[in-house]
Write an enzyme that holds these catalytic residues in place. Structure first.
Site, PDB file in Angstrom:
ATOM      1  N   SER A   1      21.715 -69.569  67.428  1.00 23.92           N
ATOM      2  CA  SER A   1      22.686 -68.886  66.567  1.00 23.92           C
ATOM      3  C   SER A   1      22.222 -68.939  65.118  1.00 23.92           C
ATOM      4  CB  SER A   1      24.048 -69.564  66.684  1.00 23.92           C
ATOM      5  OG  SER A   1      24.858 -69.132  65.606  1.00 23.92           O
TER       6      SER A   1
ATOM      7  N   HIS B   1      21.436 -65.223  68.924  1.00 21.74           N
ATOM      8  CA  HIS B   1      22.899 -65.106  68.875  1.00 21.74           C
ATOM      9  C   HIS B   1      23.316 -64.762  67.441  1.00 21.74           C
ATOM     10  CE1 HIS B   1      26.919 -66.099  70.508  1.00 21.74           C
ATOM     11  NE2 HIS B   1      27.176 -66.628  69.312  1.00 21.74           N
TER      12      HIS B   1
ATOM     13  N   ASP C   1      26.425 -64.042  65.007  1.00 21.18           N
ATOM     14  CA  ASP C   1      27.867 -64.273  64.863  1.00 21.18           C
ATOM     15  C   ASP C   1      28.458 -63.422  63.745  1.00 21.18           C
ATOM     16  OD1 ASP C   1      28.562 -66.415  66.742  1.00 21.18           O
ATOM     17  OD2 ASP C   1      27.174 -67.647  65.575  1.00 21.18           O
TER      18      ASP C   1
ATOM     19  N   MET D   1      31.765 -62.369  61.705  1.00 19.26           N
ATOM     20  CA  MET D   1      33.123 -62.858  61.411  1.00 19.26           C
ATOM     21  C   MET D   1      33.771 -61.997  60.343  1.00 19.26           C
ATOM     22  SD  MET D   1      32.394 -66.887  61.128  1.00 19.26           S
ATOM     23  CE  MET D   1      31.482 -67.777  62.381  1.00 19.26           C
TER      24      MET D   1
ATOM     25  N   HIS E   1      27.968 -61.632  68.861  1.00 17.05           N
ATOM     26  CA  HIS E   1      29.276 -62.250  69.121  1.00 17.05           C
ATOM     27  C   HIS E   1      30.238 -61.782  68.037  1.00 17.05           C
ATOM     28  CE1 HIS E   1      31.683 -66.325  69.225  1.00 17.05           C
ATOM     29  NE2 HIS E   1      32.417 -65.295  69.613  1.00 17.05           N
TER      30      HIS E   1
ATOM     31  N   MET F   1      33.510 -61.773  66.222  1.00 14.59           N
ATOM     32  CA  MET F   1      34.760 -62.508  65.986  1.00 14.59           C
ATOM     33  C   MET F   1      35.562 -61.679  64.999  1.00 14.59           C
ATOM     34  SD  MET F   1      33.113 -66.309  65.814  1.00 14.59           S
ATOM     35  CE  MET F   1      31.469 -65.670  65.639  1.00 14.59           C
TER      36      MET F   1
ATOM     37  N   MET G   1      33.988 -70.227  74.524  1.00 12.76           N
ATOM     38  CA  MET G   1      33.829 -70.993  73.282  1.00 12.76           C
ATOM     39  C   MET G   1      34.088 -72.470  73.562  1.00 12.76           C
ATOM     40  SD  MET G   1      32.850 -68.929  71.000  1.00 12.76           S
ATOM     41  CE  MET G   1      32.829 -70.163  69.683  1.00 12.76           C
TER      42      MET G   1
ATOM     43  N   GLY H   1      34.657 -69.764  64.356  1.00 13.96           N
ATOM     44  CA  GLY H   1      34.815 -69.641  62.907  1.00 13.96           C
ATOM     45  C   GLY H   1      33.787 -70.387  62.088  1.00 13.96           C
ATOM     46  N   PHE H   2      33.290 -71.494  62.618  1.00 15.25           N
ATOM     47  CA  PHE H   2      32.333 -72.288  61.847  1.00 15.25           C
ATOM     48  C   PHE H   2      31.292 -72.923  62.772  1.00 15.25           C
ATOM     49  CE2 PHE H   2      36.400 -72.297  59.649  1.00 15.25           C
ATOM     50  CZ  PHE H   2      36.021 -71.838  58.388  1.00 15.25           C
ATOM     51  N   GLY H   3      30.082 -73.055  62.256  1.00  9.75           N
ATOM     52  CA  GLY H   3      29.058 -73.804  62.974  1.00  9.75           C
ATOM     53  C   GLY H   3      29.243 -75.291  62.694  1.00  9.75           C
ATOM     54  N   GLY H   4      28.490 -76.104  63.388  1.00 12.52           N
ATOM     55  CA  GLY H   4      28.442 -77.533  63.088  1.00 12.52           C
ATOM     56  C   GLY H   4      29.666 -78.338  63.503  1.00 12.52           C
TER      57      GLY H   4
ATOM     58  N   ASP I   1      29.218 -71.726  73.744  1.00 14.31           N
ATOM     59  CA  ASP I   1      28.933 -71.584  72.320  1.00 14.31           C
ATOM     60  C   ASP I   1      29.770 -72.547  71.494  1.00 14.31           C
ATOM     61  OD1 ASP I   1      28.374 -70.679  69.764  1.00 14.31           O
ATOM     62  OD2 ASP I   1      29.398 -68.750  70.002  1.00 14.31           O
TER      63      ASP I   1
ATOM     64  N   GLY J   1      28.897 -76.457  69.172  1.00 11.37           N
ATOM     65  CA  GLY J   1      28.776 -77.910  69.246  1.00 11.37           C
ATOM     66  C   GLY J   1      27.820 -78.422  70.301  1.00 11.37           C
TER      67      GLY J   1
ATOM     68  N   SER K   1      23.233 -75.405  64.972  1.00 19.17           N
ATOM     69  CA  SER K   1      22.709 -76.585  64.267  1.00 19.17           C
ATOM     70  C   SER K   1      21.558 -77.238  65.031  1.00 19.17           C
ATOM     71  CB  SER K   1      23.824 -77.621  64.084  1.00 19.17           C
ATOM     72  OG  SER K   1      24.999 -76.999  63.639  1.00 19.17           O
TER      73      SER K   1
HETATM   74  C1  DX5 Z   1      31.133 -70.454  65.898  1.00 16.48           C
HETATM   75  C2  DX5 Z   1      29.972 -69.593  66.325  1.00 16.48           C
HETATM   76  C3  DX5 Z   1      28.835 -70.340  66.919  1.00 16.48           C
HETATM   77  C4  DX5 Z   1      28.146 -71.323  66.000  1.00 16.48           C
HETATM   78  C5  DX5 Z   1      27.427 -72.355  66.829  1.00 16.48           C
HETATM   79  O1  DX5 Z   1      32.200 -69.638  65.594  1.00 16.48           O
HETATM   80  O2  DX5 Z   1      30.400 -68.660  67.296  1.00 16.48           O
HETATM   81  O3  DX5 Z   1      27.877 -69.443  67.477  1.00 16.48           O
HETATM   82  O4  DX5 Z   1      27.234 -70.705  65.143  1.00 16.48           O
HETATM   83  O5  DX5 Z   1      26.879 -73.293  65.965  1.00 16.48           O
HETATM   84  P1  DX5 Z   1      26.728 -74.833  66.401  1.00 16.48           P
HETATM   85  O6  DX5 Z   1      25.757 -74.835  67.537  1.00 16.48           O
HETATM   86  O7  DX5 Z   1      26.208 -75.455  65.167  1.00 16.48           O
HETATM   87  O8  DX5 Z   1      28.091 -75.320  66.804  1.00 16.48           O
HETATM   88 ZN    ZN Z   2      28.902 -67.474  68.450  1.00 15.21          ZN
END
Ligand code: DX5
Ligand code: ZN
Length: 216
Positions: A7, A32, A34, A36, A65, A67, A136, A141-144, A174, A176, A197
Site C-alpha cells: 500500500s 494497493h 488507497d 480517501m 481501494h 474509501m 478491512m 482511514g489511516f495506515g500504521g 488490509d 495492520g 508500513s
Molecule cells: C487504511 C488503508 C490501508 C493502509 C494499510 O485505510 O486502507 O491500505 O494503507 O497500511 P498498514 O499496513 O500500515 O496498516
Molecule cells: Zn487499503
C-alpha cells in the site's frame, strides 16, 4: 496463489516512483492504491492524477481501494486512469449491484470491501458477482494501525461461504499486517495481503522479499 499488495499510503511521496520500482523489482505482484475523500473516512489521500501517473510507469496490477462516499460517481474516472481492480465499500453506496455492474462493464476486476463492524453475511448476496472481497482488518482511514484480530473470523466465514458455493473468490486483508501476522491471515483464508508500513518503513526490498517468503 498468494499475492502481496504493497500500500503506497505508507510510501515516501517525494520518491514515490523510485519506491514503486523497488517493490516491483523485489517481486510484488500488486500495488494497493488507497483513495480517501475526507467523508467516508476522516482523511484525504490522493486521487485520479496520482493513479494516472503511476499507471504510466509501472506494469504492476493496480488494486485501487476506494474509501469514498457514493463510489458510483467516480468509477469511470478510476477505470480511465488505469485501475485494474476497483474495490469499493458496500457501506458507501445504496446501489451495490449497480456499482459492481458498472465496474464490470468497463472491463475491470471488481472487489467489494467491508469495514470491521460490517458482518461477513453482508457480502453474501454479491459473492457470485465479484472477483474479490476485501476485509478491512483496521478501521479504514489511516495506515500504521494495529490489526483487529476478530476481523480474521470474517475472513474465515467468507472463505467458507465461497467454498460452499464453489467459488474461488480472492479474499484480501488490509490494515495492520506485519511479517508476524501474515500466517494468521493466510490460515484464515485470505490470499491477497495488503501491507503498507510493513513494506515502506525500513528497507523496502528486504521487506518485500521477507513478506513474499511468508506468502509462498
Ligand atoms: C487504511 C488503508 C490501508 C493502509 C494499510 O485505510 O486502507 O491500505 O494503507 O497500511 P498498514 O499496513 O500500515 O496498516
Ligand atoms: Zn487499503
Amino acid at each position: 496463489m498468494n499475492i502481496l499488495s504493497p500500500s503506497i499510503l505508507a510510501a515516501d511521496f517525494y520518491i514515490l516512483g523510485q519506491q514503486i520500482k523497488e517493490v516491483e523489482e523485489a517481486g510484488a505482484g500488486y500495488l494497493h492504491v488507497d483513495v480517501m475523500d475526507g467523508m467516508f473516512v476522516p482523511s484525504i489521500s490522493f486521487g485520479m492524477p496520482v493513479l494516472a501517473s503511476i499507471r504510466k510507469s509501472t506494469k504492476l496490477f493496480l488494486d485501487v481501494h476506494l474509501m469514498i462516499e457514493k463510489p458510483e460517481r467516480y468509477i469511470d474516472e478510476f477505470a480511465r486512469c488505469g485501475a485494474d481492480l476497483i474495490n469499493f465499500h458496500i457501506e458507501a453506496t445504496e446501489d451495490v449491484e449497480g456499482v459492481i455492474h458498472k465496474i464490470r462493464s468497463l472491463g475491470k476486476k471488481v472487489g467489494i470491501t467491508i469495514k470491521p463492524a460490517t458482518p461477513a453475511e453482508a457480502v453474501e448476496p454479491y459473492l457470485k458477482l465479484v472477483d474479490m472481497v476485501l476485509v478491512m482488518t483496521v478501521e479504514p482511514g489511516f495506515g500504521g494501525q494495529k490489526l483487529i484480530p476478530h476481523c480474521l473470523d470474517k475472513v474465515r466465514a467468507i472463505r467458507e461461504m465461497a467454498n460452499s458455493q464453489g467459488l474461488d473468490t480472492d479474499i484480501e486483508v488490509d490494515g495492520g499486517i506485519d511479517r508476524e501476522d501474515v500466517h494468521m491471515a493466510l490460515e484464515a483464508g485470505a490470499n491477497v495481503i495488503v501491507a503498507g508500513s510493513a513494506v515502506f518503513h525500513g528497507d523496502v526490498t528486504d521487506n518485500v522479499k521477507t513478506l513474499l517468503k511468508k506468502l509462498s
